[in-house]
Design a protein around this motif. Structure first.
Motif, PDB file in Angstrom:
ATOM      1  N   TYR A  37       1.686 -21.962  11.189  1.00 37.30           N
ATOM      2  CA  TYR A  37       1.741 -20.653  11.829  1.00 37.30           C
ATOM      3  C   TYR A  37       0.807 -19.655  11.133  1.00 37.30           C
ATOM      4  O   TYR A  37       0.113 -18.883  11.798  1.00 37.30           O
ATOM      5  CB  TYR A  37       3.176 -20.105  11.869  1.00 37.30           C
ATOM      6  CG  TYR A  37       3.246 -18.853  12.676  1.00 37.30           C
ATOM      7  CD1 TYR A  37       3.281 -18.900  14.065  1.00 37.30           C
ATOM      8  CD2 TYR A  37       3.200 -17.603  12.069  1.00 37.30           C
ATOM      9  CE1 TYR A  37       3.289 -17.756  14.825  1.00 37.30           C
ATOM     10  CE2 TYR A  37       3.211 -16.445  12.808  1.00 37.30           C
ATOM     11  CZ  TYR A  37       3.254 -16.520  14.187  1.00 37.30           C
ATOM     12  OH  TYR A  37       3.239 -15.376  14.935  1.00 37.30           O
ATOM     13  N   MET A  38       0.774 -19.688   9.814  1.00 34.30           N
ATOM     14  CA  MET A  38      -0.107 -18.780   9.054  1.00 34.30           C
ATOM     15  C   MET A  38      -1.571 -19.056   9.415  1.00 34.30           C
ATOM     16  O   MET A  38      -2.336 -18.132   9.676  1.00 34.30           O
ATOM     17  CB  MET A  38       0.099 -18.949   7.548  1.00 34.30           C
ATOM     18  CG  MET A  38       1.456 -18.521   7.055  1.00 34.30           C
ATOM     19  SD  MET A  38       1.658 -16.756   7.062  1.00 34.30           S
ATOM     20  CE  MET A  38       1.347 -16.386   5.368  1.00 34.30           C
ATOM     21  N   GLU A  85      12.141 -28.440  10.860  1.00 30.95           N
ATOM     22  CA  GLU A  85      12.127 -28.082   9.440  1.00 30.95           C
ATOM     23  C   GLU A  85      13.210 -27.053   9.096  1.00 30.95           C
ATOM     24  O   GLU A  85      13.302 -26.602   7.962  1.00 30.95           O
ATOM     25  CB  GLU A  85      10.747 -27.526   9.055  1.00 30.95           C
ATOM     26  CG  GLU A  85       9.637 -28.556   9.129  1.00 30.95           C
ATOM     27  CD  GLU A  85       8.260 -27.956   8.838  1.00 30.95           C
ATOM     28  OE1 GLU A  85       8.178 -26.845   8.262  1.00 30.95           O
ATOM     29  OE2 GLU A  85       7.257 -28.603   9.190  1.00 30.95           O
ATOM     30  N   GLY A  86      13.986 -26.641  10.096  1.00 30.27           N
ATOM     31  CA  GLY A  86      15.043 -25.664   9.858  1.00 30.27           C
ATOM     32  C   GLY A  86      14.528 -24.241   9.666  1.00 30.27           C
ATOM     33  O   GLY A  86      15.231 -23.393   9.106  1.00 30.27           O
ATOM     34  N   LYS A  87      13.330 -23.973  10.120  1.00 29.23           N
ATOM     35  CA  LYS A  87      12.724 -22.647   9.948  1.00 29.23           C
ATOM     36  C   LYS A  87      12.951 -21.734  11.154  1.00 29.23           C
ATOM     37  O   LYS A  87      12.665 -20.538  11.084  1.00 29.23           O
ATOM     38  CB  LYS A  87      11.213 -22.770   9.710  1.00 29.23           C
ATOM     39  CG  LYS A  87      10.852 -23.616   8.508  1.00 29.23           C
ATOM     40  CD  LYS A  87      11.283 -22.956   7.231  1.00 29.23           C
ATOM     41  CE  LYS A  87      10.854 -23.796   6.036  1.00 29.23           C
ATOM     42  NZ  LYS A  87      11.275 -23.229   4.791  1.00 29.23           N
ATOM     43  N   ILE A 138       2.414  -9.420   7.789  1.00 32.81           N
ATOM     44  CA  ILE A 138       3.002  -9.290   9.135  1.00 32.81           C
ATOM     45  C   ILE A 138       3.491 -10.653   9.610  1.00 32.81           C
ATOM     46  O   ILE A 138       4.580 -10.779  10.171  1.00 32.81           O
ATOM     47  CB  ILE A 138       1.967  -8.691  10.118  1.00 32.81           C
ATOM     48  CG1 ILE A 138       1.667  -7.240   9.738  1.00 32.81           C
ATOM     49  CG2 ILE A 138       2.465  -8.782  11.558  1.00 32.81           C
ATOM     50  CD1 ILE A 138       0.451  -6.658  10.444  1.00 32.81           C
ATOM     51  N   THR A 139       2.685 -11.671   9.359  1.00 31.11           N
ATOM     52  CA  THR A 139       3.059 -13.031   9.753  1.00 31.11           C
ATOM     53  C   THR A 139       4.332 -13.462   9.050  1.00 31.11           C
ATOM     54  O   THR A 139       5.229 -14.050   9.665  1.00 31.11           O
ATOM     55  CB  THR A 139       1.899 -14.007   9.438  1.00 31.11           C
ATOM     56  OG1 THR A 139       0.741 -13.582  10.167  1.00 31.11           O
ATOM     57  CG2 THR A 139       2.252 -15.424   9.817  1.00 31.11           C
ATOM     58  N   GLN A 140       4.440 -13.174   7.765  1.00 32.88           N
ATOM     59  CA  GLN A 140       5.648 -13.543   7.016  1.00 32.88           C
ATOM     60  C   GLN A 140       6.868 -12.821   7.563  1.00 32.88           C
ATOM     61  O   GLN A 140       7.939 -13.413   7.695  1.00 32.88           O
ATOM     62  CB  GLN A 140       5.458 -13.234   5.522  1.00 32.88           C
ATOM     63  CG  GLN A 140       6.429 -13.948   4.634  1.00 32.88           C
ATOM     64  CD  GLN A 140       6.369 -15.470   4.796  1.00 32.88           C
ATOM     65  OE1 GLN A 140       5.319 -16.080   4.707  1.00 32.88           O
ATOM     66  NE2 GLN A 140       7.504 -16.081   5.057  1.00 32.88           N
ATOM     67  N   MET A 141       6.709 -11.549   7.923  1.00 36.84           N
ATOM     68  CA  MET A 141       7.819 -10.788   8.510  1.00 36.84           C
ATOM     69  C   MET A 141       8.250 -11.440   9.821  1.00 36.84           C
ATOM     70  O   MET A 141       9.450 -11.585  10.102  1.00 36.84           O
ATOM     71  CB  MET A 141       7.409  -9.340   8.745  1.00 36.84           C
ATOM     72  CG  MET A 141       7.280  -8.521   7.482  1.00 36.84           C
ATOM     73  SD  MET A 141       6.547  -6.891   7.796  1.00 36.84           S
ATOM     74  CE  MET A 141       7.813  -6.131   8.776  1.00 36.84           C
ATOM     75  N   PHE A 142       7.275 -11.839  10.623  1.00 40.36           N
ATOM     76  CA  PHE A 142       7.562 -12.487  11.907  1.00 40.36           C
ATOM     77  C   PHE A 142       8.324 -13.794  11.666  1.00 40.36           C
ATOM     78  O   PHE A 142       9.341 -14.057  12.310  1.00 40.36           O
ATOM     79  CB  PHE A 142       6.244 -12.749  12.653  1.00 40.36           C
ATOM     80  CG  PHE A 142       6.408 -13.493  13.941  1.00 40.36           C
ATOM     81  CD1 PHE A 142       6.817 -12.840  15.093  1.00 40.36           C
ATOM     82  CD2 PHE A 142       6.126 -14.849  14.005  1.00 40.36           C
ATOM     83  CE1 PHE A 142       6.954 -13.528  16.279  1.00 40.36           C
ATOM     84  CE2 PHE A 142       6.261 -15.555  15.192  1.00 40.36           C
ATOM     85  CZ  PHE A 142       6.687 -14.886  16.330  1.00 40.36           C
ATOM     86  N   ASN A 193      10.122 -14.718   9.080  1.00 37.51           N
ATOM     87  CA  ASN A 193      11.456 -14.463   8.543  1.00 37.51           C
ATOM     88  C   ASN A 193      12.429 -14.054   9.644  1.00 37.51           C
ATOM     89  O   ASN A 193      13.619 -14.340   9.561  1.00 37.51           O
ATOM     90  CB  ASN A 193      11.422 -13.420   7.445  1.00 37.51           C
ATOM     91  CG  ASN A 193      10.779 -13.947   6.180  1.00 37.51           C
ATOM     92  OD1 ASN A 193      10.750 -15.151   5.937  1.00 37.51           O
ATOM     93  ND2 ASN A 193      10.234 -13.057   5.376  1.00 37.51           N
ATOM     94  N   GLY A 194      11.912 -13.392  10.666  1.00 38.13           N
ATOM     95  CA  GLY A 194      12.755 -12.961  11.780  1.00 38.13           C
ATOM     96  C   GLY A 194      13.195 -14.097  12.690  1.00 38.13           C
ATOM     97  O   GLY A 194      14.110 -13.945  13.481  1.00 38.13           O
ATOM     98  N   LEU A 195      12.541 -15.262  12.577  1.00 35.78           N
ATOM     99  CA  LEU A 195      12.903 -16.409  13.426  1.00 35.78           C
ATOM    100  C   LEU A 195      14.051 -17.222  12.870  1.00 35.78           C
ATOM    101  O   LEU A 195      14.582 -18.092  13.528  1.00 35.78           O
ATOM    102  CB  LEU A 195      11.677 -17.339  13.617  1.00 35.78           C
ATOM    103  CG  LEU A 195      10.527 -16.758  14.428  1.00 35.78           C
ATOM    104  CD1 LEU A 195       9.359 -17.729  14.438  1.00 35.78           C
ATOM    105  CD2 LEU A 195      10.977 -16.447  15.850  1.00 35.78           C
ATOM    106  N   ARG A 196      14.462 -16.950  11.636  1.00 34.35           N
ATOM    107  CA  ARG A 196      15.507 -17.770  11.001  1.00 34.35           C
ATOM    108  C   ARG A 196      16.890 -17.454  11.516  1.00 34.35           C
ATOM    109  O   ARG A 196      17.226 -16.419  11.922  1.00 34.35           O
ATOM    110  CB  ARG A 196      15.477 -17.573   9.483  1.00 34.35           C
ATOM    111  CG  ARG A 196      14.209 -18.102   8.889  1.00 34.35           C
ATOM    112  CD  ARG A 196      14.156 -17.787   7.407  1.00 34.35           C
ATOM    113  NE  ARG A 196      12.800 -17.885   6.934  1.00 34.35           N
ATOM    114  CZ  ARG A 196      12.320 -18.939   6.297  1.00 34.35           C
ATOM    115  NH1 ARG A 196      13.064 -19.964   6.053  1.00 34.35           N
ATOM    116  NH2 ARG A 196      11.076 -18.954   5.895  1.00 34.35           N
TER     117      ARG A 196
END
Length: 194
Positions: A90-91, A145-147, A185-189, A191-194
């Motif tokens: 994704y990154m 992967e449980g993400k 921003i990508t990391q925030m996105f 983290n919001g999917l978990r």
């Protein structure tokens, strides 16, 4: 698979040069102001060659735009099918998308919309569907992967991606800041999917 002869190799090279010259012009000028003479000069081919390969200016423009989008999809597929983890995939995908959007001018998007207005069948629905299938494969990787929370439906995830992609194209977003803060921003996105 048959081996290409010298003629085919030269033809493919010329077509690549023509489409690169056309794409460069589509990023700089309104499509109505681009001439076949100008494209021929930039590509270092004769105008006759342009018409032999593409028949019409519209066909050349459409082919160039479609091939540009096809190369983007090929890169998406390469990244999604790679052995990278979901987050790494994704990154990488987001970085690639940001660089593509940053290097594409608003004039290019205007030209694409102008082609669509002239021919509503211009947009290749298969390409959008292929893009969506690739994105869903990436999300399936994330679920395995449980993400990604399994409660989120494919439809909602696709809608979120479409919103995110359209937001990246916004003129209100400074492209330098987009590149600078893109990973965060990508990391925030993610983290919001978990």
């Amino acid at each position: 698979m048959t081996k290409k002869n010298g003629f085919d190799i030269r033809r493919e090279k010329k077509m690549k040069d023509i489409e690169e010259a056309t794409l460069e012009l589509l990023n700089k000028k309104d499509i109505t102001n681009i001439t076949m003479d100008e494209i021929a000069k930039r590509a270092a081919v004769s105008k006759v060659t342009l018409f032999n390969y593409y028949n019409t200016k519209d066909n050349l423009m459409n082919t160039t735009i479609h091939n540009s989008f096809a190369s983007i999809l090929e890169e998406y597929e390469r990244l999604i099918e790679s052995n990278l983890s979901f987050e790494q995939t994704y990154m990488e995908l987001t970085q690639y998308k940001m660089k593509k959007i940053q290097s594409t001018t608003s004039i290019f998007f205007h030209n694409v919309m102008q082609q669509f207005a002239n021919d509503p069948t211009f947009f290749d629905k298969d390409a959008q569907e292929k893009s969506d299938r690739l994105v869903l494969r990436m999300f399936q990787k994330g679920r395995k992967e449980g993400k990604i929370n399994p409660a989120y439906s494919d439809e909602v995830l696709l809608m979120l991606m479409h919103i995110f992609t359209e937001g990246l194209k916004s003129q209100a977003i400074d492209s330098d800041n987009l590149m600078k803060y893109g990973p965060e921003i990508t990391q925030m996105f993610l983290n919001g999917l978990r």
